[in-house]
Motif scaffolding. Sequence first.
Motif, PDB file in Angstrom:
ATOM      1  N   ILE A 144     -28.676 -19.250 -33.453  1.00  0.00           N
ATOM      2  CA  ILE A 144     -29.082 -19.356 -32.156  1.00  0.00           C
ATOM      3  C   ILE A 144     -27.757 -19.177 -31.369  1.00  0.00           C
ATOM      4  CG2 ILE A 144     -29.478 -21.488 -30.300  1.00  0.00           C
ATOM      5  CD1 ILE A 144     -31.860 -20.692 -32.163  1.00  0.00           C
ATOM      6  N   LEU A 145     -26.700 -19.476 -31.814  1.00  0.00           N
ATOM      7  CA  LEU A 145     -25.485 -19.139 -30.975  1.00  0.00           C
ATOM      8  C   LEU A 145     -25.269 -17.545 -30.759  1.00  0.00           C
ATOM      9  CD1 LEU A 145     -23.156 -20.269 -29.150  1.00  0.00           C
ATOM     10  CD2 LEU A 145     -21.645 -20.275 -31.371  1.00  0.00           C
ATOM     11  N   GLY A 159     -21.016 -23.446 -25.036  1.00  0.00           N
ATOM     12  CA  GLY A 159     -19.993 -24.302 -25.135  1.00  0.00           C
ATOM     13  C   GLY A 159     -18.675 -23.392 -25.963  1.00  0.00           C
ATOM     14  N   ASN A 160     -19.329 -23.224 -27.045  1.00  0.00           N
ATOM     15  CA  ASN A 160     -18.457 -22.623 -27.881  1.00  0.00           C
ATOM     16  C   ASN A 160     -17.787 -21.130 -27.267  1.00  0.00           C
ATOM     17  OD1 ASN A 160     -18.605 -24.421 -29.740  1.00  0.00           O
ATOM     18  ND2 ASN A 160     -20.153 -23.552 -30.875  1.00  0.00           N
ATOM     19  N   ALA A 161     -18.609 -20.588 -26.515  1.00  0.00           N
ATOM     20  CA  ALA A 161     -18.172 -19.097 -25.967  1.00  0.00           C
ATOM     21  C   ALA A 161     -17.417 -19.582 -24.727  1.00  0.00           C
ATOM     22  CB  ALA A 161     -19.445 -18.139 -25.481  1.00  0.00           C
ATOM     23  N   ALA A 162     -17.523 -20.525 -23.947  1.00  0.00           N
ATOM     24  CA  ALA A 162     -17.036 -20.864 -22.691  1.00  0.00           C
ATOM     25  C   ALA A 162     -15.426 -21.583 -23.240  1.00  0.00           C
ATOM     26  CB  ALA A 162     -17.656 -22.102 -22.336  1.00  0.00           C
ATOM     27  N   THR A 163     -15.191 -22.060 -24.219  1.00  0.00           N
ATOM     28  CA  THR A 163     -14.096 -22.766 -24.426  1.00  0.00           C
ATOM     29  C   THR A 163     -12.744 -21.533 -24.552  1.00  0.00           C
ATOM     30  OG1 THR A 163     -14.941 -24.394 -25.846  1.00  0.00           O
ATOM     31  CG2 THR A 163     -12.640 -23.806 -26.483  1.00  0.00           C
ATOM     32  N   PRO A 164     -12.807 -20.540 -24.988  1.00  0.00           N
ATOM     33  CA  PRO A 164     -11.912 -19.640 -25.025  1.00  0.00           C
ATOM     34  C   PRO A 164     -11.527 -19.141 -23.457  1.00  0.00           C
ATOM     35  CG  PRO A 164     -13.262 -18.745 -26.720  1.00  0.00           C
ATOM     36  CD  PRO A 164     -14.032 -19.921 -25.965  1.00  0.00           C
ATOM     37  N   THR A 172     -24.300 -27.657 -17.783  1.00  0.00           N
ATOM     38  CA  THR A 172     -25.328 -27.021 -18.639  1.00  0.00           C
ATOM     39  C   THR A 172     -26.694 -27.096 -17.928  1.00  0.00           C
ATOM     40  OG1 THR A 172     -24.072 -27.811 -20.547  1.00  0.00           O
ATOM     41  CG2 THR A 172     -26.367 -27.139 -21.093  1.00  0.00           C
ATOM     42  N   LEU A 173     -27.158 -26.011 -17.790  1.00  0.00           N
ATOM     43  CA  LEU A 173     -29.004 -25.973 -17.539  1.00  0.00           C
ATOM     44  C   LEU A 173     -29.606 -25.649 -18.540  1.00  0.00           C
ATOM     45  CD1 LEU A 173     -28.216 -23.884 -13.951  1.00  0.00           C
ATOM     46  CD2 LEU A 173     -28.307 -26.464 -14.507  1.00  0.00           C
ATOM     47  N   ILE A 174     -29.366 -24.838 -19.551  1.00  0.00           N
ATOM     48  CA  ILE A 174     -30.055 -24.615 -20.715  1.00  0.00           C
ATOM     49  C   ILE A 174     -29.251 -24.926 -21.974  1.00  0.00           C
ATOM     50  CG2 ILE A 174     -31.078 -22.733 -22.131  1.00  0.00           C
ATOM     51  CD1 ILE A 174     -31.090 -20.874 -19.298  1.00  0.00           C
ATOM     52  N   PRO A 175     -29.605 -26.196 -22.388  1.00  0.00           N
ATOM     53  CA  PRO A 175     -28.756 -27.102 -23.523  1.00  0.00           C
ATOM     54  C   PRO A 175     -29.394 -26.213 -24.941  1.00  0.00           C
ATOM     55  CG  PRO A 175     -30.650 -28.068 -22.969  1.00  0.00           C
ATOM     56  CD  PRO A 175     -30.531 -27.043 -22.190  1.00  0.00           C
ATOM     57  N   THR A 176     -28.917 -24.831 -25.167  1.00  0.00           N
ATOM     58  CA  THR A 176     -29.220 -24.331 -26.309  1.00  0.00           C
ATOM     59  C   THR A 176     -29.017 -24.931 -27.665  1.00  0.00           C
ATOM     60  OG1 THR A 176     -26.989 -22.915 -26.214  1.00  0.00           O
ATOM     61  CG2 THR A 176     -28.985 -21.892 -25.130  1.00  0.00           C
ATOM     62  N   THR A 177     -27.817 -25.576 -27.813  1.00  0.00           N
ATOM     63  CA  THR A 177     -27.653 -26.160 -29.098  1.00  0.00           C
ATOM     64  C   THR A 177     -28.503 -27.325 -29.291  1.00  0.00           C
ATOM     65  OG1 THR A 177     -25.171 -25.583 -29.012  1.00  0.00           O
ATOM     66  CG2 THR A 177     -25.774 -27.653 -30.407  1.00  0.00           C
ATOM     67  N   ARG A 215     -33.388 -29.579 -32.216  1.00  0.00           N
ATOM     68  CA  ARG A 215     -34.960 -29.959 -32.019  1.00  0.00           C
ATOM     69  C   ARG A 215     -35.783 -29.233 -32.577  1.00  0.00           C
ATOM     70  NH1 ARG A 215     -36.169 -33.763 -27.711  1.00  0.00           N
ATOM     71  NH2 ARG A 215     -37.968 -32.659 -27.449  1.00  0.00           N
ATOM     72  N   MET A 216     -35.486 -27.604 -32.540  1.00  0.00           N
ATOM     73  CA  MET A 216     -36.382 -26.981 -33.357  1.00  0.00           C
ATOM     74  C   MET A 216     -36.310 -26.795 -34.916  1.00  0.00           C
ATOM     75  SD  MET A 216     -35.656 -23.581 -30.965  1.00  0.00           S
ATOM     76  CE  MET A 216     -36.697 -22.360 -32.074  1.00  0.00           C
ATOM     77  N   HIS A 217     -34.814 -27.400 -35.290  1.00  0.00           N
ATOM     78  CA  HIS A 217     -34.752 -27.551 -36.847  1.00  0.00           C
ATOM     79  C   HIS A 217     -35.505 -28.926 -37.260  1.00  0.00           C
ATOM     80  CE1 HIS A 217     -32.687 -27.955 -40.517  1.00  0.00           C
ATOM     81  NE2 HIS A 217     -32.276 -29.059 -40.262  1.00  0.00           N
ATOM     82  N   TYR A 218     -35.431 -29.810 -36.276  1.00  0.00           N
ATOM     83  CA  TYR A 218     -36.270 -30.879 -36.941  1.00  0.00           C
ATOM     84  C   TYR A 218     -37.883 -30.974 -36.417  1.00  0.00           C
ATOM     85  CZ  TYR A 218     -32.088 -33.101 -38.523  1.00  0.00           C
ATOM     86  OH  TYR A 218     -30.843 -33.291 -39.008  1.00  0.00           O
ATOM     87  N   ASP A 219     -38.232 -29.683 -36.145  1.00  0.00           N
ATOM     88  CA  ASP A 219     -39.908 -29.555 -36.037  1.00  0.00           C
ATOM     89  C   ASP A 219     -40.159 -30.209 -34.657  1.00  0.00           C
ATOM     90  OD1 ASP A 219     -39.942 -27.619 -37.976  1.00  0.00           O
ATOM     91  OD2 ASP A 219     -40.374 -29.217 -39.278  1.00  0.00           O
ATOM     92  N   SER A 220     -39.493 -30.128 -33.778  1.00  0.00           N
ATOM     93  CA  SER A 220     -39.987 -31.023 -32.371  1.00  0.00           C
ATOM     94  C   SER A 220     -41.284 -30.360 -31.845  1.00  0.00           C
ATOM     95  CB  SER A 220     -38.858 -30.884 -31.337  1.00  0.00           C
ATOM     96  OG  SER A 220     -39.434 -31.563 -30.288  1.00  0.00           O
ATOM     97  N   ALA A 221     -42.101 -31.056 -31.338  1.00  0.00           N
ATOM     98  CA  ALA A 221     -43.426 -30.521 -30.755  1.00  0.00           C
ATOM     99  C   ALA A 221     -43.019 -29.460 -29.551  1.00  0.00           C
ATOM    100  CB  ALA A 221     -44.550 -31.555 -30.398  1.00  0.00           C
TER     101      ALA A 221
END
Length: 194
Positions: A47-48, A104-109, A143-148, A153-159
């Motif tokens: 995803i990242l 966040g990982n891309a923003a840190t550097p 954060t507006l789009i919480p990708t992580t 949630r997708m990994h745990y099959d969220s509806a």
Amino acid sequence: MVNIIWAAMAIVGILYAMFNGTMEDVNKALFESADEAVTISIGLISILVFWLGIMKIAEKAGILQILAKLFRPVVVRLFPEIPKDHPAMGYILSNFTANVFGLGNAATPMGIKAMEQMKELSGTDTASRSMITFLALNTSSLTLIPTTVIAIRMHYDSASPTEIVGTTIIATIISTLAAVVVDRIFYYRSIRRG
């Protein structure tokens, strides 16, 4: 201090499991959760990488420059002691843009580079007003789009894994406004004292 707290919690948990006779359950949970952590991490990497690719496309297409121009008037007012054309301003804008997309990982550097530039500007090892404001805003979670979170949630099959976007936007607005207000209160309070 935090390391001591975590170590103490682990030791107390292990001792409790030993005396309670549930050490086998603790070991089983430990290995299962470690396996699941690796699986989730690999899923998050994909995803990242996807969103970093989208960010790269947005950068090449000029969308990030448009967002930077959109944020620039606000950022210039939040950081008045940084010259408008200083590299720190570019790093701050890049950091905020990456955070807005939940990267966040891309923003840190970029955040680290911004802090280095602001340290050069201040010429001291003491945190400047800009550094404190930048840290407060980053801590508030822009954060507006919480990708992580969506990926987990997708990994745990969220509806509906993206249903949290609305609440994330509300939480971001509230936390960012709170960070700015608290930052300004303490800044003006320190001016009155000094």
